[in-house]
Design an enzyme around this catalytic site. Sequence first.
Site, PDB file in Angstrom:
ATOM      1  N   ALA A  12       0.909  -1.438  -0.333  1.00 31.25           N
ATOM      2  CA  ALA A  12       0.619  -0.389  -0.154  1.00 31.25           C
ATOM      3  C   ALA A  12       0.808   1.585   0.372  1.00 31.25           C
ATOM      4  CB  ALA A  12      -0.886   0.119   1.252  1.00 31.25           C
ATOM      5  N   ARG A  58      -5.272  -0.301  -9.256  1.00 32.60           N
ATOM      6  CA  ARG A  58      -5.083  -0.989  -8.639  1.00 32.60           C
ATOM      7  C   ARG A  58      -6.367  -0.761  -7.798  1.00 32.60           C
ATOM      8  NH1 ARG A  58      -0.765  -4.903  -5.048  1.00 32.60           N
ATOM      9  NH2 ARG A  58      -2.441  -6.114  -5.522  1.00 32.60           N
ATOM     10  N   GLN A  60       4.238 -13.524  -2.048  1.00 32.32           N
ATOM     11  CA  GLN A  60       5.097 -12.116  -1.430  1.00 32.32           C
ATOM     12  C   GLN A  60       5.918 -12.876   0.343  1.00 32.32           C
ATOM     13  OE1 GLN A  60       1.589 -12.321  -2.410  1.00 32.32           O
ATOM     14  NE2 GLN A  60       1.184 -10.567  -2.964  1.00 32.32           N
ATOM     15  N   ASP A  85      -4.142  -2.487   3.696  1.00 34.47           N
ATOM     16  CA  ASP A  85      -4.424  -2.377   2.704  1.00 34.47           C
ATOM     17  C   ASP A  85      -5.238  -0.677   2.162  1.00 34.47           C
ATOM     18  OD1 ASP A  85      -3.675  -4.626   1.752  1.00 34.47           O
ATOM     19  OD2 ASP A  85      -2.588  -2.903   0.429  1.00 34.47           O
ATOM     20  N   LYS A 118      -3.805  -8.222   3.062  1.00 36.20           N
ATOM     21  CA  LYS A 118      -3.645  -9.736   1.740  1.00 36.20           C
ATOM     22  C   LYS A 118      -4.383 -10.628   2.406  1.00 36.20           C
ATOM     23  CE  LYS A 118      -1.728  -9.660  -0.743  1.00 36.20           C
ATOM     24  NZ  LYS A 118      -2.435  -9.336  -2.491  1.00 36.20           N
TER      25      LYS A 118
HETATM   26  O1  MRU Z   1      -1.067  -7.565  -3.622  1.00 38.05           O
HETATM   27  P1  MRU Z   1      -0.097  -6.556  -2.349  1.00 38.05           P
HETATM   28  O2  MRU Z   1       1.338  -7.568  -2.868  1.00 38.05           O
HETATM   29  O3  MRU Z   1       0.274  -5.173  -3.054  1.00 38.05           O
HETATM   30  O4  MRU Z   1      -0.412  -6.675  -1.532  1.00 38.05           O
HETATM   31  C1  MRU Z   1       0.120  -6.191   0.037  1.00 38.05           C
HETATM   32  C2  MRU Z   1      -0.701  -6.771   1.473  1.00 38.05           C
HETATM   33  O5  MRU Z   1      -1.529  -6.663   1.294  1.00 38.05           O
HETATM   34  C3  MRU Z   1       0.316  -5.580   1.902  1.00 38.05           C
HETATM   35  O6  MRU Z   1       0.419  -6.373   3.739  1.00 38.05           O
HETATM   36  C4  MRU Z   1      -0.391  -4.591   2.610  1.00 38.05           C
HETATM   37  O7  MRU Z   1      -0.093  -3.585   1.332  1.00 38.05           O
HETATM   38  C5  MRU Z   1       0.662  -3.448   3.443  1.00 38.05           C
HETATM   39  S1  MRU Z   1       1.751  -2.652   3.351  1.00 38.05           S
HETATM   40  C6  MRU Z   1       3.088  -1.890   4.313  1.00 38.05           C
END
Ligand code: MRU
Length: 345
Positions: free
Chosen positions: A48, A89, A196, A237, A248
Amino acid sequence: MKIETLRWFNNRLEMIDQRILPAAFEYLSYYTAASVAEGIRSMVVRGAPAIGVAAAYGVALEALKLSQGEQAKFDEGMEEGFKVLAASRPTAVNLFWALQRMRRVWESVADQSPQQIAQRLLAEAQEIHAEDIRINKAMGAHGAALLQDGARVLTHCNAGALATAGWGTALGVFRSAVEAGKKISVIADETRPFLQGARLTAWEMVQENIPVTLITDNMAGYMMAQGEVDAVVVGTDRVAANGDVANKIGTYMVAVLARRHNIPFYVACPLSTIDLNIASGKDIPIEERSADEVKGFRDTHWAAEGVQIRNPSFDVTPAELVTGLITEKGVVLQPDAAKLRALFA
Ligand code: MRU
């Protein structure tokens, strides 16, 4: 090693290509809002806060490009740039937060020349970039105080330097705890389907020599039942006004398990991730990604052709399962609407 997820270099934005980590480490260059939007959409940059910083640079790049052309086309081109970035997104609110901040700055200098506007927007993007690192360090200090020396902490997805301008939110808490002399160890959920956890969190922790153990997502319950997890820290997010947390896919499952086993469940959350305009988690837009991500990985497909596939990329953890939100202003225990409103007072 200091991980610079994004950097401004020679009048262009460079971003680490997170799709190919950890097999390869490479920067890609960006010159326009549309190319930055494509970088966000295709997950070159993700997480995010990092998405927010990238979008801010995308606006600045567009202004720099347009300021070389016809003045009459500047406003129209800028609107197009904002539009393409906003469509990249849907779930991480930091994207919209950053675009709104850039738009306000644009409005405040709209009477100046395109060149001056572009320079002002670039300065703002660079400020958002630097500010994000400062905020992560502040969250890190508040969060580190919650972890005991020797704590074994589980995390999901990647909320690290790679997901931010640097340091990280959840992984920033781990970095700050280690910096404060605590011997913590990390359990990283693999985080299907985009991996991830396996690809990014494990890599970041290995780079820092912070002990890390990788597990598949379905092992978290076993580890908790065995007494091998002392706390959970994840990123987010978007947090709704009532404290519900989108993160996530799989985070909700971890939160339910943590409650079942009396393990504290913390969410590291900069104020830019709190969306007071959304009353509860049920109204948070959840991105549905390509079926190919579930069917297999890259060119390898293991699922039967013709099978129906769902791929929601985020889920919502109700506020009641959250032990505390770790923000740059301090820790909000048992978050609710009144406590979140007070943060912005
Ligand atoms: O799909 P992504 O990789 O963008 O999702 C990221 C996440 O869900 C992270 O946990 C979230 O953005 C927090 S990042 C500090």
